[in-house]
Motif scaffolding. Sequence first.
Motif: not given
Ligand SMILES: Cc1cc2nc3c(=O)[nH]c(=O)nc-3n(C[C@H](O)[C@H](O)[C@H](O)COP(=O)(O)O)c2cc1C
Length: 331
Positions: A60, A123, A272, A310
């Motif tokens: 993903i 969040r 989840q 990053r």
């Molecule tokens: C496959 C995937 C699953 C994720 N699952 C969660 C999740 O269950 N809870 C959450 O808070 N963020 C989730 N994220 C977000 C990531 O934690 C987040 O993209 C990463 O920390 C980078 O931060 P940004 O989105 O602010 O760039 C997920 C991202 C991806 C790609």
Amino acid sequence: MDTGFTVEQLRAAATDAVRAPSLHNTQPWRFRLRDGGIEVLVDPARRLPATDPNGWGVRIACGAALFNLRISLAAAGAPATVRLRPYPAEPDVVARLVPDVPRRPTPAEQALHAAIPRRFSNRAPFWPDPVPADARWRLAEAARAEHCWLELLIGVSAVNAFAEIARSAHRVLERDPAYVAERQEWVRSAPAPDGVPVASGGPLGEPQDLLPSRGFGGLDRAPGRDFEPEPLVVVLGSPGNTAVDQVVAGQALQRVLLTATDSGLAVSMLSQPIEVPSARERLRLSLGRFGTPQMVMRIGYGQPGWPTPRRDVDEVLDLFSFQPQVDMKYC
Ligand SMILES: Cc1cc2nc3c(=O)[nH]c(=O)nc-3n(C[C@H](O)[C@H](O)[C@H](O)COP(=O)(O)O)c2cc1C
């Protein structure tokens, strides 16, 4: 027409690609130039064995990075033709991009490109204002444009039924010490180029919350600062669930996220119920849709936040495989 992409084009596009989301901000990708094509590869050293044993999350994330690459190249007037999983014997090569006919970017491509550096996972609780119908339509269209679907959960009972599935998946995951330890390894309380900063992790979960928080947080919540009572929850799904389908879903995810950013909306992801097979099946049945749920998002109007760090782009480029095309008659 050009015969291949250059190192400069690779570096510029990869700078946008690394802004994609990834599980725990692991950034599990690499980029290289081979025979004039840009290739996206899985970085096996950045897999999460306890959280993502089958590599769904990696695919993903790499799909999302691939979407950014595509948009970046298109916005620069050098669009690409993409082949997914181009070498069956090398499954870690997720995609290969070769130059298409150069053209001016469309306004939609420019808008999505401009959203890349502004997007981040939010969040925190959102404002209670509903997401208007035209924005909902744009989000669903974004998924459709990438061969996926977006199901918007309408009404309190649909959201409550989903929340029950999500909370039980969360409880299943939290019972696994290896999963909990792996998450802790990626929470960052000091500046770092990867992982989830505590300040971006959202508030600590509380018993009255409808949806489960992943548990990156640590921030106390002011009394009464609860999550919005009627969140917009959407499920992104793909027609199938092969490795290629998951890369397709990653591209659709990023298109939805950038469309949301461009519409002034905030998003957080909740995976989840995707990660626990029985929960994913319950979710699939509850939607009554053909295909497989690949991601759940909470969408609304958020307070300002900031993008997460990053790694430097040069850390994710494999330039050794770049072979300059030398004109043999001068050798
Ligand atoms: C496959 C995937 C699953 C994720 N699952 C969660 C999740 O269950 N809870 C959450 O808070 N963020 C989730 N994220 C977000 C990531 O934690 C987040 O993209 C990463 O920390 C980078 O931060 P940004 O989105 O602010 O760039 C997920 C991202 C991806 C790609």
